[in-house]
Design a protein around this motif. Structure first.
Motif, PDB file in Angstrom:
ATOM      1  N   ARG A 346       0.828  -1.212   0.000  1.00 17.21           N
ATOM      2  CA  ARG A 346       0.000   0.000   0.000  1.00 17.21           C
ATOM      3  C   ARG A 346       0.862   1.263   0.000  1.00 17.21           C
ATOM      4  O   ARG A 346       0.646   2.201   0.756  1.00 17.21           O
ATOM      5  CB  ARG A 346      -0.962   0.007   1.201  1.00 17.21           C
ATOM      6  CG  ARG A 346      -1.919  -1.180   1.223  1.00 17.21           C
ATOM      7  CD  ARG A 346      -2.926  -1.078   2.359  1.00 17.21           C
ATOM      8  NE  ARG A 346      -3.827   0.076   2.166  1.00 17.21           N
ATOM      9  CZ  ARG A 346      -4.905   0.066   1.382  1.00 17.21           C
ATOM     10  NH1 ARG A 346      -5.217  -1.030   0.679  1.00 17.21           N
ATOM     11  NH2 ARG A 346      -5.660   1.146   1.280  1.00 17.21           N
ATOM     12  N   GLN A 347       1.857   1.267  -0.877  1.00 21.19           N
ATOM     13  CA  GLN A 347       2.781   2.394  -0.985  1.00 21.19           C
ATOM     14  C   GLN A 347       2.925   2.801  -2.456  1.00 21.19           C
ATOM     15  O   GLN A 347       3.982   2.617  -3.075  1.00 21.19           O
ATOM     16  CB  GLN A 347       4.150   2.012  -0.407  1.00 21.19           C
ATOM     17  CG  GLN A 347       4.165   1.722   1.068  1.00 21.19           C
ATOM     18  CD  GLN A 347       3.890   2.976   1.885  1.00 21.19           C
ATOM     19  OE1 GLN A 347       4.163   4.105   1.459  1.00 21.19           O
ATOM     20  NE2 GLN A 347       3.352   2.802   3.091  1.00 21.19           N
ATOM     21  N   ASP A 349       3.215   5.688  -3.990  1.00 21.13           N
ATOM     22  CA  ASP A 349       4.235   6.688  -4.300  1.00 21.13           C
ATOM     23  C   ASP A 349       5.640   6.106  -4.180  1.00 21.13           C
ATOM     24  O   ASP A 349       6.521   6.429  -4.991  1.00 21.13           O
ATOM     25  CB  ASP A 349       4.072   7.899  -3.387  1.00 21.13           C
ATOM     26  CG  ASP A 349       2.854   8.738  -3.748  1.00 21.13           C
ATOM     27  OD1 ASP A 349       2.866   9.351  -4.826  1.00 21.13           O
ATOM     28  OD2 ASP A 349       1.880   8.749  -2.977  1.00 21.13           O
ATOM     29  N   ALA A 350       5.848   5.261  -3.196  1.00 13.75           N
ATOM     30  CA  ALA A 350       7.144   4.592  -3.075  1.00 13.75           C
ATOM     31  C   ALA A 350       7.378   3.664  -4.254  1.00 13.75           C
ATOM     32  O   ALA A 350       8.497   3.570  -4.776  1.00 13.75           O
ATOM     33  CB  ALA A 350       7.206   3.807  -1.760  1.00 13.75           C
ATOM     34  N   PHE A 351       6.325   2.990  -4.700  1.00 13.35           N
ATOM     35  CA  PHE A 351       6.451   2.106  -5.854  1.00 13.35           C
ATOM     36  C   PHE A 351       6.796   2.920  -7.103  1.00 13.35           C
ATOM     37  O   PHE A 351       7.628   2.499  -7.918  1.00 13.35           O
ATOM     38  CB  PHE A 351       5.144   1.339  -6.073  1.00 13.35           C
ATOM     39  CG  PHE A 351       5.227   0.301  -7.151  1.00 13.35           C
ATOM     40  CD1 PHE A 351       5.695  -0.966  -6.878  1.00 13.35           C
ATOM     41  CD2 PHE A 351       4.824   0.603  -8.447  1.00 13.35           C
ATOM     42  CE1 PHE A 351       5.776  -1.931  -7.891  1.00 13.35           C
ATOM     43  CE2 PHE A 351       4.900  -0.344  -9.456  1.00 13.35           C
ATOM     44  CZ  PHE A 351       5.382  -1.614  -9.171  1.00 13.35           C
ATOM     45  N   ALA A 352       6.176   4.090  -7.265  1.00 13.88           N
ATOM     46  CA  ALA A 352       6.475   4.956  -8.401  1.00 13.88           C
ATOM     47  C   ALA A 352       7.929   5.415  -8.370  1.00 13.88           C
ATOM     48  O   ALA A 352       8.605   5.481  -9.401  1.00 13.88           O
ATOM     49  CB  ALA A 352       5.533   6.157  -8.411  1.00 13.88           C
ATOM     50  N   MET A 353       8.435   5.719  -7.165  1.00 12.99           N
ATOM     51  CA  MET A 353       9.824   6.138  -7.055  1.00 12.99           C
ATOM     52  C   MET A 353      10.782   5.007  -7.413  1.00 12.99           C
ATOM     53  O   MET A 353      11.816   5.219  -8.061  1.00 12.99           O
ATOM     54  CB  MET A 353      10.111   6.641  -5.636  1.00 12.99           C
ATOM     55  CG  MET A 353      11.499   7.247  -5.467  1.00 12.99           C
ATOM     56  SD  MET A 353      11.769   8.692  -6.520  1.00 12.99           S
ATOM     57  CE  MET A 353      10.794   9.918  -5.641  1.00 12.99           C
ATOM     58  N   ARG A 383       4.221   1.336 -15.043  1.00 14.41           N
ATOM     59  CA  ARG A 383       4.172   1.032 -13.620  1.00 14.41           C
ATOM     60  C   ARG A 383       3.734   2.250 -12.808  1.00 14.41           C
ATOM     61  O   ARG A 383       2.936   2.141 -11.870  1.00 14.41           O
ATOM     62  CB  ARG A 383       5.547   0.549 -13.147  1.00 14.41           C
ATOM     63  CG  ARG A 383       5.878  -0.862 -13.599  1.00 14.41           C
ATOM     64  CD  ARG A 383       7.255  -1.285 -13.199  1.00 14.41           C
ATOM     65  NE  ARG A 383       7.255  -2.693 -12.808  1.00 14.41           N
ATOM     66  CZ  ARG A 383       8.345  -3.392 -12.554  1.00 14.41           C
ATOM     67  NH1 ARG A 383       9.532  -2.818 -12.632  1.00 14.41           N
ATOM     68  NH2 ARG A 383       8.255  -4.657 -12.193  1.00 14.41           N
ATOM     69  N   ILE A 384       4.246   3.402 -13.161  1.00 10.17           N
ATOM     70  CA  ILE A 384       3.879   4.608 -12.416  1.00 10.17           C
ATOM     71  C   ILE A 384       2.402   4.926 -12.612  1.00 10.17           C
ATOM     72  O   ILE A 384       1.683   5.239 -11.653  1.00 10.17           O
ATOM     73  CB  ILE A 384       4.757   5.790 -12.859  1.00 10.17           C
ATOM     74  CG1 ILE A 384       6.214   5.554 -12.422  1.00 10.17           C
ATOM     75  CG2 ILE A 384       4.238   7.099 -12.260  1.00 10.17           C
ATOM     76  CD1 ILE A 384       7.205   6.512 -13.047  1.00 10.17           C
ATOM     77  N   ARG A 385       1.931   4.841 -13.853  1.00  8.73           N
ATOM     78  CA  ARG A 385       0.524   5.143 -14.112  1.00  8.73           C
ATOM     79  C   ARG A 385      -0.391   4.173 -13.365  1.00  8.73           C
ATOM     80  O   ARG A 385      -1.417   4.572 -12.812  1.00  8.73           O
ATOM     81  CB  ARG A 385       0.254   5.111 -15.611  1.00  8.73           C
ATOM     82  CG  ARG A 385      -1.185   5.487 -15.974  1.00  8.73           C
ATOM     83  CD  ARG A 385      -1.367   5.762 -17.439  1.00  8.73           C
ATOM     84  NE  ARG A 385      -0.900   7.125 -17.782  1.00  8.73           N
ATOM     85  CZ  ARG A 385       0.224   7.397 -18.411  1.00  8.73           C
ATOM     86  NH1 ARG A 385       1.030   6.396 -18.781  1.00  8.73           N
ATOM     87  NH2 ARG A 385       0.578   8.638 -18.674  1.00  8.73           N
ATOM     88  N   ARG A 386      -0.039   2.896 -13.351  1.00  2.00           N
ATOM     89  CA  ARG A 386      -0.846   1.911 -12.617  1.00  2.00           C
ATOM     90  C   ARG A 386      -0.819   2.199 -11.122  1.00  2.00           C
ATOM     91  O   ARG A 386      -1.829   2.027 -10.422  1.00  2.00           O
ATOM     92  CB  ARG A 386      -0.334   0.501 -12.905  1.00  2.00           C
ATOM     93  CG  ARG A 386      -0.651   0.002 -14.318  1.00  2.00           C
ATOM     94  CD  ARG A 386       0.007  -1.323 -14.594  1.00  2.00           C
ATOM     95  NE  ARG A 386      -0.308  -1.810 -15.938  1.00  2.00           N
ATOM     96  CZ  ARG A 386       0.283  -2.858 -16.513  1.00  2.00           C
ATOM     97  NH1 ARG A 386       1.224  -3.529 -15.853  1.00  2.00           N
ATOM     98  NH2 ARG A 386      -0.063  -3.229 -17.733  1.00  2.00           N
ATOM     99  N   ALA A 387       0.344   2.620 -10.614  1.00  4.12           N
ATOM    100  CA  ALA A 387       0.442   2.937  -9.183  1.00  4.12           C
ATOM    101  C   ALA A 387      -0.428   4.142  -8.840  1.00  4.12           C
ATOM    102  O   ALA A 387      -1.099   4.164  -7.793  1.00  4.12           O
ATOM    103  CB  ALA A 387       1.896   3.205  -8.805  1.00  4.12           C
ATOM    104  N   MET A 388      -0.415   5.142  -9.703  1.00  6.70           N
ATOM    105  CA  MET A 388      -1.233   6.330  -9.439  1.00  6.70           C
ATOM    106  C   MET A 388      -2.728   6.013  -9.575  1.00  6.70           C
ATOM    107  O   MET A 388      -3.550   6.565  -8.840  1.00  6.70           O
ATOM    108  CB  MET A 388      -0.833   7.460 -10.388  1.00  6.70           C
ATOM    109  CG  MET A 388       0.593   7.995 -10.165  1.00  6.70           C
ATOM    110  SD  MET A 388       0.906   8.632  -8.480  1.00  6.70           S
ATOM    111  CE  MET A 388       1.709   7.204  -7.695  1.00  6.70           C
ATOM    112  N   GLN A 389      -3.074   5.123 -10.493  1.00  3.19           N
ATOM    113  CA  GLN A 389      -4.474   4.719 -10.603  1.00  3.19           C
ATOM    114  C   GLN A 389      -4.888   3.941  -9.358  1.00  3.19           C
ATOM    115  O   GLN A 389      -6.006   4.121  -8.836  1.00  3.19           O
ATOM    116  CB  GLN A 389      -4.680   3.859 -11.849  1.00  3.19           C
ATOM    117  CG  GLN A 389      -6.136   3.492 -12.124  1.00  3.19           C
ATOM    118  CD  GLN A 389      -6.988   4.705 -12.419  1.00  3.19           C
ATOM    119  OE1 GLN A 389      -6.686   5.489 -13.306  1.00  3.19           O
ATOM    120  NE2 GLN A 389      -8.081   4.871 -11.665  1.00  3.19           N
TER     121      GLN A 389
END
Length: 408
Positions: A346-347, A349-353, A383-389
């Motif tokens: 459940r992170q 933003d960390a995943f996006a980084m 990956r970033i787009r999926r994380a933000m979604q």
């Protein structure tokens, strides 16, 4: 404001672009060039391999090594193993200039190499020592099958290749990795407790959590849950601990645990068993034709151990052509592990980084066709787009953040 309205106020595209903007200018160009060059290396490595195998056949070297081996023993299996020793040493020596360029020089050019050439050579020598043990066993088994089942040896050969793959998977964390890395226990503390809690939630063995000194070799970050059955273990690269935040470590571990929980080792191994079967079928049908067209090779047939370079030549071509399929199989599993990791850690933003950090050597924004054909992981942008979604869909009152510029 109602929760639904709050969710709508989070702009996935804007959040995604904020992260993508962290890697720009010369750093973005460097990353793109490195990754695109790696794709070309797939082709050029196949060309180099084919030329070396052809040279070993055309020069009569392979036939000479078979005669040398057979002159020392009348036992077929032992003669095959002696040939395998000579073949491994010779092919490794012929491949060495290319290996030095791809494995050391190019990595150093892109500032990914951490070790001096002498230490790198020592690691290569360790890999050669492993090959000198494994290759004779594999060739002895394959040629025994060819002699005993000349019509359908490709079926049994594919099965043997799969068995060796699974043995290697099981042995990797406990027998192979310690030869190349110093393994130490992750110290007690909040981070270890966090990883243990995540592991226990999904029944992943977590008695030992190891840290590998990957930093002595490269600047890359990584972690894994590797092994099979009793050899399963959690391993983090020390780079992951020194270059990322605890939330980023949790995001990575959630992803890696996803591979274990979702059974990707077994599912991917089933896919690769089918690929092995197709490859061995093509090799079995094409190699006799190739040998028959080249009598100067002095190779009696597929059952002649001197045919090894011919078998590998065809296999190299098949594997290279199958690269997009292999990439798709692996990428699908990686995307599933990404989703699992987001749900577990459940992170977002960390995943996006982490996606940005990995994009130091993976192209961040490829075209859709390029990503489909050549990426064995989802691209950083994906990956970033999926994380933000995920953040928009799962985090109540999700807020836009301004990610910090990377300094590590």
């Amino acid at each position: 404001m109602p929760a639904a309205a709050m969710a709508q106020s989070f702009d996935v595209e804007q959040a995604t672009r904020a992260y993508l903007g962290l890697l720009h200018g010369p750093a973005r160009v460097k990353s793109d060039n490195y990754f695109e060059g790696q794709n070309w290396l797939i082709l050029w490595s196949a060309v180099v391999g084919v030329l070396i195998y052809w040279a070993m056949l055309a020069s009569g070297l392979s036939a000479w090594m078979r005669r040398w081996a057979e002159a020392r023993t009348k036992r077929k299996a032992l003669a095959t193993m002696l040939y395998a020793l000579g073949f491994t040493l010779t092919s490794t020596a012929l491949m060495l200039p290319w290996t030095i360029y791809t494995g050391f020089i190019r990595e150093a050019q892109y500032d990914l190499m951490s070790q001096a050439f002498g230490l790198w050579i020592i690691d290569q020598a360790k890999a050669l020592a492993i090959a000198l043990v494994v290759t004779p066993l594999v060739l002895a088994a394959i040629f025994a099958v060819i002699r005993r089942a000349p019509r359908f040896w490709w079926i049994w050969g594919a099965g043997l290749a799969w068995v060796f793959l699974m043995i290697t998977t099981a042995a990797l964390p406990v027998l192979i990795a310690p030869l190349f890395f110093k393994m130490s226990e992750l110290p007690e503390g909040p981070l270890r407790e966090r990883i243990v809690a995540m592991a226990r939630t999904h029944n992943i063995p977590a008695k030992h959590i190891y840290v590998a000194d990957l930093s002595r070799q490269t600047k890359r970050i990584s972690a894994n849950v590797s092994g099979l059955g009793p050899t399963v273990q959690i391993t983090l690269a020390d780079n992951l601990l020194t270059r990322t935040s605890p939330d980023e470590v949790a995001a990575v571990m959630g992803h890696e645990m996803g591979h274990y929980v979702l059974g990707h080792v077994w599912r991917n191994s089933a896919f690769f068993a089918v690929l092995f079967l197709a490859m061995f079928f093509v090799v079995a049908k094409a190699t006799p034709f190739l040998i028959a067209r080249n009598p100067r090779w002095r190779v009696a047939g597929v059952s002649d151990v001197a045919a090894t370079p011919a078998l590998l030549l065809i296999a190299t071509l098949v594997i290279t052509l199958a690269t997009p399929l292999q990439s798709s199989i692996v990428r699908t599993a990686e995307a599933e592990a990404d989703a699992f990791g987001l749900d577990t850690a459940r992170q977002p933003d960390a995943f996006a980084m982490i996606a940005i950090r990995l994009s130091e050597y993976r192209k961040l924004e490829p075209g859709p066709i390029e990503e489909f054909l050549l990426f064995d992981h989802p691209s950083g942008e994906t990956r970033i787009r999926r994380a933000m979604q995920w953040k928009k869909d799962h985090i109540l009152n999700a807020e836009m953040v301004k990610p910090r510029i990377l300094t590590s």
